[in-house]
Motif scaffolding. Structure first.
Motif, short mmCIF file in Angstrom:
data_model
loop_
_atom_site.label_atom_id
_atom_site.label_comp_id
_atom_site.label_asym_id
_atom_site.label_seq_id
_atom_site.Cartn_x
_atom_site.Cartn_y
_atom_site.Cartn_z
N THR A 260 -72.84 78.22 -87.16
CA THR A 260 -73.99 78.74 -86.98
C THR A 260 -74.83 77.52 -87.70
N GLY A 261 -74.46 76.89 -88.89
CA GLY A 261 -75.22 75.79 -89.52
C GLY A 261 -75.31 74.68 -88.61
N ALA A 262 -74.22 74.25 -87.89
CA ALA A 262 -74.05 73.10 -87.04
C ALA A 262 -74.90 73.50 -85.89
N ALA A 263 -74.92 74.64 -85.28
CA ALA A 263 -75.54 74.89 -84.08
C ALA A 263 -77.02 74.99 -84.10
N ARG A 264 -77.87 74.66 -85.29
CA ARG A 264 -79.07 74.73 -85.10
C ARG A 264 -79.59 73.25 -84.58
N ASP A 265 -78.77 72.50 -84.59
CA ASP A 265 -78.94 70.96 -84.16
C ASP A 265 -77.91 70.44 -83.04
N PRO A 266 -78.34 69.85 -81.98
CA PRO A 266 -77.30 69.54 -81.09
C PRO A 266 -76.27 68.65 -81.32
N ASP A 267 -76.84 67.55 -82.14
CA ASP A 267 -75.84 66.62 -82.48
C ASP A 267 -74.92 67.04 -83.44
N ALA A 268 -75.26 67.97 -84.33
CA ALA A 268 -74.51 68.71 -85.34
C ALA A 268 -73.41 69.29 -84.55
N ALA A 269 -73.80 70.37 -83.52
CA ALA A 269 -73.03 70.91 -82.70
C ALA A 269 -72.11 70.05 -82.38
N ARG A 270 -72.46 69.01 -81.64
CA ARG A 270 -71.45 68.07 -80.99
C ARG A 270 -70.37 67.47 -82.07
N ALA A 271 -70.89 67.26 -83.25
CA ALA A 271 -70.01 66.52 -84.00
C ALA A 271 -68.92 67.79 -84.68
N PHE A 272 -69.47 69.13 -84.70
CA PHE A 272 -68.46 70.01 -84.88
C PHE A 272 -67.34 70.39 -83.87
N LEU A 273 -67.97 70.30 -82.52
CA LEU A 273 -66.98 70.55 -81.47
C LEU A 273 -65.95 69.39 -81.48
N ASP A 274 -66.50 68.09 -81.78
CA ASP A 274 -65.58 67.07 -81.98
C ASP A 274 -64.48 67.17 -82.97
N GLU A 275 -64.85 67.62 -84.16
CA GLU A 275 -63.99 67.97 -85.22
C GLU A 275 -62.88 69.09 -84.94
N HIS A 276 -63.28 69.92 -84.24
CA HIS A 276 -62.57 71.14 -84.34
C HIS A 276 -61.98 71.63 -82.89
N VAL A 277 -62.69 70.96 -82.06
CA VAL A 277 -62.18 71.44 -80.74
C VAL A 277 -61.67 70.09 -79.91
N ARG A 278 -62.53 69.14 -79.82
CA ARG A 278 -61.84 68.00 -78.94
C ARG A 278 -61.04 67.10 -79.77
N GLY A 279 -61.22 67.06 -81.21
CA GLY A 279 -60.36 66.27 -81.94
C GLY A 279 -59.04 66.46 -81.85
N PRO A 280 -58.73 67.72 -82.51
CA PRO A 280 -57.38 68.04 -82.82
C PRO A 280 -56.29 67.97 -81.58
N ALA A 281 -55.15 67.17 -81.66
CA ALA A 281 -54.28 66.73 -80.65
C ALA A 281 -53.41 68.12 -80.25
N SER A 282 -53.47 69.10 -80.89
CA SER A 282 -52.63 70.45 -80.69
C SER A 282 -53.30 71.72 -81.38
N HIS A 283 -52.54 72.61 -80.89
CA HIS A 283 -53.16 74.05 -81.32
C HIS A 283 -52.86 73.97 -82.96
N GLU A 284 -51.64 73.68 -83.35
CA GLU A 284 -51.29 73.37 -84.59
C GLU A 284 -52.29 72.36 -85.60
N ALA A 285 -52.64 71.46 -84.85
CA ALA A 285 -53.46 70.38 -85.41
C ALA A 285 -54.76 71.09 -85.51
N TYR A 286 -55.18 72.00 -84.80
CA TYR A 286 -56.50 72.84 -84.81
C TYR A 286 -56.50 73.63 -86.30
N LEU A 287 -55.34 74.57 -86.31
CA LEU A 287 -55.32 75.35 -87.27
C LEU A 287 -55.11 74.65 -88.56
N ASP A 288 -54.50 73.37 -88.92
CA ASP A 288 -54.43 72.50 -89.90
C ASP A 288 -55.95 72.39 -90.28
N GLY A 289 -56.78 71.87 -89.18
CA GLY A 289 -57.96 71.34 -89.39
C GLY A 289 -58.92 72.36 -89.95
#
Lengths: 263, 297, 297, 263
Positions: free
Chosen positions: B252-281
Motif C-alpha cells: 500500500t505504501g508503494a501503490a500510492r505511486d505508479p513507479d514505486a508500485a512497478r518497482a515493488f512488482l519487479d522485486e516481488h513478482v517479476r524478479g524472483p526466478a521461482s516460487h521458492e525465490a519469491y518466498l525467500d524474497g
C-alpha cells in the motif's frame, strides 16, 4: 452509573449495543469495529444469548479480543459452527426470519437514509472517487432488513442531502416511497460520533433524537449537509456506564483496535 | 485417470488475453497469489476479473495493467486501505467496474453453474445500480402474482476460475480443512469453463478418502492442479498461516505511486526466478513461521 | 440461550392437523422415524407431506390416515417395493400426489428458504407434469432473450421440517458425521417455519466446537431437539447403523392388507409405551447391534 | 472371445458398459443394478477412468460388491468425496459439461422414447396404477442429457405406443419436435432383455439395431406395443466375453443381486 471518563467510540459502542436483544441474530462485515465491539458488549451485558455470526462465518465465536481485522479467522476462532456462505449464510439472511437487524456504514448517507459506497460524482463511469463497492448493503437495503447506521465521521461530506448513487436503498425519496415499492424494513437509526438520529414517521427525514454529552444541536446541524429535523423529546445520549467502559477496555478490545475507525 | 499436476507457468497458459477470470479473494483472506503473480509475469492483458471482494491481487493486477474490467461487489484490503492502483484506474476510466450486490453476483454465477439463463434476487431493488447494467440486470414480476418484483440476473460464465486450497491429489480432488467457505470456492469453479487450483500440499488419493466430506471440488471439475506451498501469501490461509501485514503495508505504501508500485512488482513478482525465490524474497522461513504462529495463536 | 431439548410427544405438539410437513426421507436412508411414529400415535390428520423420495414413513403415515396430500419426486422403498398403502390411497383419490421433478421441488423449497416468490429450473420442460400444476409451475421466457424457456416454480414454505441427525447440543447446533447430505437436511429446514430435529446423541457445545464445519443446522434455525438414539430405525443412519431389512419386509408384508397394516402399527407404533419399548419390540440390543455391524462392515 | 455360457442380465450389462468411456461421468439412482454393474464393469475393462458418482453421493467408491440397494451407503463406501446433493450434485448435473449421459428406466417407454414413471391410466388424479414418480428423470429428459434406457421387461405393457403421461421428455411427438422446443440431447439407445434399439434419425421412431442371440425380430416386435423400425444393418447383440462374465460373477456381483431386476 455513568463512567467518569470515556471516549466517543465507547459511547457509540454502548449505544449501539442497546439496539440488540436476546433472540436477535447479528452479522458483521469488514472493518466493523463499532458493531463487533457492540455485539461483544451486548453479549456480556443485557443480551447474553445474542447470536453472532462473526464475519458471516463463525457462529458464536470466542475471540480473545477484537483483532485487527473483522473479516479474518482471528475473529471467528473457536466458533460452534462455520456457516458456508453461498448457500447457507445467504439463505439465513434472505429468508426474513433471521438476521433482521443489519448494521451499515456508508461513505455517504443522505437525509432519507440512503447510502452510497459506490462512487462519488455525477459520472458513475469516471467517478471523482471510486468507493469500495456496495457489497452486502446493496442486498440488505432491499430485502426487508431493519437498518442501523453507524458513522465515525459526522461531517457534510458523509451526511449529504442526496447520495450521488444509491447503493443501499434507504427511504429513497422519503414518505411512503419505500412501502409503495413493496420494500419492508429500512433505516431506523443512525449512531454517529455526534448524535443519534432516527427518521420521522411520515416524511422519513433524518431527525436528531439525542445529542452526545457536550454536543449541541447546532454543532450537529453544522456538521450535516442537509437540514435535520429535531425530535420533540430531544435528549442527551446516555454516557456509557463504568462497567461498559471497563468491559470494552479490558476484555473486549484491550488493544484499542476500535479507535482505528476514529482517526 | 490422467494426472492434472502442472506448474503455475503452464497453468497460466490456459488463460488468454481478454479472458474473464473468476478469482478467489476476500479483503485479506485466501487468494491464489501464485497464479496472480504468474499472470503479471506473463503480461496478460485485457482481463475481466470476477471477485466477491477484491483485495491485494486485484490491486496488483490493476497496477500491472492486466485488467480492463472488474465484476464484483467490492474492492478493499480492509485495514490496509482501498486498493489505490485499482481505484485510480477506475477513476481514469481504464478499468470498467460492473458493480453488483453479493446476491446479484452470486445469482449470475449460480445461473451459469446450473446452466440457467438467469437467476433472481430481491437484492438491489430500488438502488441506482440496476439501471447501470441493463444487459445484466432486469426487474421482472412474479409470474404467480403476489410476490412483487424481483431482479433477474443474467448468467455469467467466466472462462477460468483460480482458487487456492489446502490439498489435492493428482487427479484433482481438492480438499479444505475446516475454515470459512466463501462463494469464491463454492460457486466460482462450477460457473467457469476451466478451473485451476493451487494447493498447499499434494497428497495421495487415500489421504483424501479419510475425509470425503471435506472435498470441495471433485476431480472431474478441476482442470489443473499446481503445488504451491504458501501459495496464498501475502493473503491468509487459515488454519495454516495468517495474512502478511508487513507485506500488505509495503504494497500500500508503494501503490500510492505508479513507479514505486512497478518497482515493488519487479522485486516481488517479476524478479524472483521461482516460487521458492519469491518466498525467500518476502522473508523466507523466518517470516513464514511467524505467519504460521499468527494463524495458530 | 434457552435449551431446546424436549420430548417427541411435546415436539409433535408443534404440528397441527392440516399442516404441511417437510420430512427427511429417501428410499431406506435416514428418516426421523421417532417423530413419524409420534404423529401416528397422536393421530394427526390432513397433513401435507413434502419429501424428495418418500419411503417407509410415507407408507406408514398413509396407512394410519394422517395424509391428504403428498408433494415430492417419488415414493418407493426400493428393494422393498412401492409403498402399497400410500399408492392405494392415491389411486382411491384419498391422497393427492403433487408430483415434481427433483429440481422443481428443490426450486420451490429453495425459493422459500431465500424469501423469493419463485425460482426457475429447466427440468420438467416438455413433460406432462407442468400443466397438472398451473398454480405451482409456469413456463416463462428468459427476460434477456436467447436463453429460451424455463419453468418458474412457486415458493413452497412448509409449516414444519422434521429431520434426524447424529448429534446436537441443547442449544440446537446440529452436527452430522461424514455421510450423504441430501436436500432434505440441506434445504427443507431453511424453507420451513419450524424445525424439529431428533438426534442420536446430545452433547456439550464444546464437542460441537471441535468440528465446526460439520454443523448442518445452526442453533437459531432449530426450534426443538429430541434425543432419540436409533431414532431413524428402521431406516439407516450411516455410519452408525444400517436399515432394518427384516422390519421393512415385515411392513411390506403387512401393508398388502389394511387390517394387517393396522395390526402392525398397533404392535410397533401405537403399542410401545416409550422409545425404549419400541426398540425392544423390534428386537432390542441384539437386533440393533446387528444393524450396527452392517453399517461398519 | 464370447463366453460359453451367460445370462441375459450379463449380456445387457456388457452391452450397456460399452456406452461409457474414459472421461465420462456417470450417476445411478435407486434399484439400478444394470447401470451399476455396467459402470463397475467398464471401470474394470475399457474405461478405468470412468468417473462414477454412486447414488449421486459417493465419488469413485470402492464397494466390495454390489449391495442390495443402489441408493445406500454400502454402495459408496470408501469414496474419495461425498458430494452434497442440493447445491453441488445438481450444479454438476445441470451445468451441461458433466454427467452428459444418463441411464433411465421407465414403467412405460413409448415409440418416441418418452417415459412414464408417474401414473397409468387416463385420469392422473385417480390412476389405475400410481407409479413411484418422476424423480430425476423429469429433469434429465429436459436438460440436454443423452438418455440411455434399460429395461428387463420387454413386453407390451412396458413398450407402449404412447405413454399415458410423459414424466421424462424423450423425442415427444417425434421428428424435430424436441429440437423445435430448444431441448438438446434426448434418447439415444434402449437396451432391453430382447434387443438393442435406437431412434431413426428423421422420424425419431424406435428402431431395432441388434437382437440378442437367439431372439428374432418377430419376437421383439411381438413383445412391443407399437410397430418397430428395423435398421438396414440389423445385427446381433455381441455376447459378453468370458472375461466380462467372470468379472460380473466373481468380482462385481458375486451375490447375484443384479438378478433381482429380472424376476
Amino acid at each position: 452509573m455513568s463512567a467518569p471518563d470515556y471516549t466517543v467510540d465507547e459511547l457509540m459502542i454502548a449505544r449501539v449495543a442497546r439496539v440488540f436483544e436476546n433472540g436477535d441474530q447479528v452479522v458483521n462485515g469488514m472493518a466493523s469495529f463499532v458493531p463487533v465491539c457492540a455485539y461483544m458488549l451486548a453479549r456480556r451485558t443485557h443480551a447474553p444469548d445474542l447470536v453472532w455470526l462473526a464475519g458471516a462465518v463463525g457462529l458464536d465465536p470466542r475471540p480473545q479480543r477484537v483483532p485487527a481485522s473483522t473479516l479474518e479467522s482471528d475473529l471467528w476462532r473457536d466458533s460452534v459452527a462455520y456457516v458456508e456462505q453461498y448457500e447457507d449464510f445467504w439463505s439465513y439472511a434472505l429468508n426474513g426470519r433471521w438476521l433482521t437487524k443489519f448494521m451499515v456504514r456508508g461513505a455517504q448517507i443522505d437525509m432519507y437514509g440512503n447510502a452510497n459506497n459506490s462512487a462519488v460524482g455525477p459520472d458513475y463511469h469516471r467517478p471523482k472517487v471510486r468507493l469500495p463497492g456496495t457489497a452486502g448493503m446493496g442486498d440488505m437495503g432491499s430485502i426487508g432488513k431493519r437498518l442501523f447506521y453507524w458513522s465515525s465521521t459526522h461531517d457534510p461530506r458523509t451526511f449529504v442531502e442526496r447520495v450521488d448513487w444509491i447503493s443501499c436503498a434507504g427511504h429513497l425519496g422519503g414518505g411512503d416511497e419505500r412501502a409503495r415499492l413493496g420494500l419492508e424494513g429500512g433505516p431506523e437509526l443512525v449512531v454517529s460520533n455526534l448524535a443519534v438520529m432516527d427518521f420521522a414517521p411520515e416524511s422519513k427525514r433524518m431527525r436528531i433524537r439525542t445529542v452526545h454529552p457536550g454536543v449541541t444541536v447546532e454543532q450537529v446541524q453544522e456538521a450535516t449537509g442537509f437540514p435535520l429535523l429535531v425530535a420533540d423529546d430531544l435528549g442527551e445520549t446516555p454516557a456509557p456506564t463504568a462497567e461498559e467502559v471497563r468491559l470494552i477496555r479490558e476484555e473486549i478490545d484491550p488493544d484499542g483496535t476500535r479507535k482505528t475507525e476514529f482517526r | 485417470m490422467a494426472g492434472k499436476l502442472t506448474t503455475a507457468a503452464e497453468a497460466a497458459a490456459l488463460i488468454s488475453d481478454g479472458d474473464t477470470v473468476a478469482l478467489q479473494s476476500m479483503a485479506t483472506f485466501t487468494a491464489p497469489m501464485t497464479m496472480v503473480r504468474e499472470l503479471i509475469r506473463q503480461e496478460r492483458r485485457d482481463l475481466t476479473l470476477v471477485c466477491l471482494v477484491g483485495g491485494i491481487p486485484v490491486d496488483m493486477l490493476a497496477a500491472a495493467g492486466c485488467l480492463s474490467r472488474f465484476i464484483g461487489a467490492a474492492v478493499s484490503m480492509e485495514q490496509f486501505g482501498l486498493c489505490n492502483q485499482f481505484r485510480k484506474a477506475v477513476e481514469r476510466g481504464d478499468i470498467v467496474f460492473e458493480e453488483l450486490s453479493e446476491t446479484a453476483l452470486l445469482a449470475r454465477l449460480g445461473a451459469a453453474a446450473r446452466g440457467l439463463p438467469f437467476q433472481i434476487t430481491r437484492g438491489l431493488l430500488a438502488t441506482d445500480l440496476i439501471d447501470l447494467q441493463p444487459d445484466n440486470l432486469r426487474v421482472i414480476d412474479d409470474p404467480f402474482g403476489g410476490g412483487g418484483s424481483v431482479v433477474a440476473c443474467r448468467a455469467l460464465a467466466p472462462d477460468v476460475a483460480l482458487v487456492h486450497a489446502h490439498r489435492a491429489d493428482e487427479q484433482g480432488n481438492v480438499q479444505m480443512d475446516p475454515t470459512a467457505l466463501w462463494p469464491d470456492i463454492r460457486v466460482f469453479p462450477k460457473a467457469s469453463r476451466r478451473v485451476i487450483v493451487t494447493v498447499e500440499e499434494i497428497v495421495d488419493g487415500d489421504r483424501i478418502r479419510t475425509e470425503p466430506d471435506r472435498v470441495v471440488l471433485p476431480s472431474f471439475a478441476v482442470d489443473a492442479v499446481v503445488h504451491a506451498p504458501y501459495g496464498a501469501h501475502p493473503t491468509s490461509c487459515f488454519p495454516r498461516y495468517g495474512y502478511d501485514a508487513d507485506f500488505h503495508r509495503g504494497w500500500t505504501g508503494a501503490a500510492r505511486d505508479p513507479d514505486a508500485a512497478r518497482a515493488f512488482l519487479d522485486e516481488h513478482v517479476r524478479g524472483p526466478a521461482s516460487h521458492e525465490a519469491y518466498l525467500d524474497g518476502v522473508g523466507g522461513v523466518r517470516r513464514l513461521s511467524s505467519l504460521e504462529r499468527l494463524a495458530s495463536a
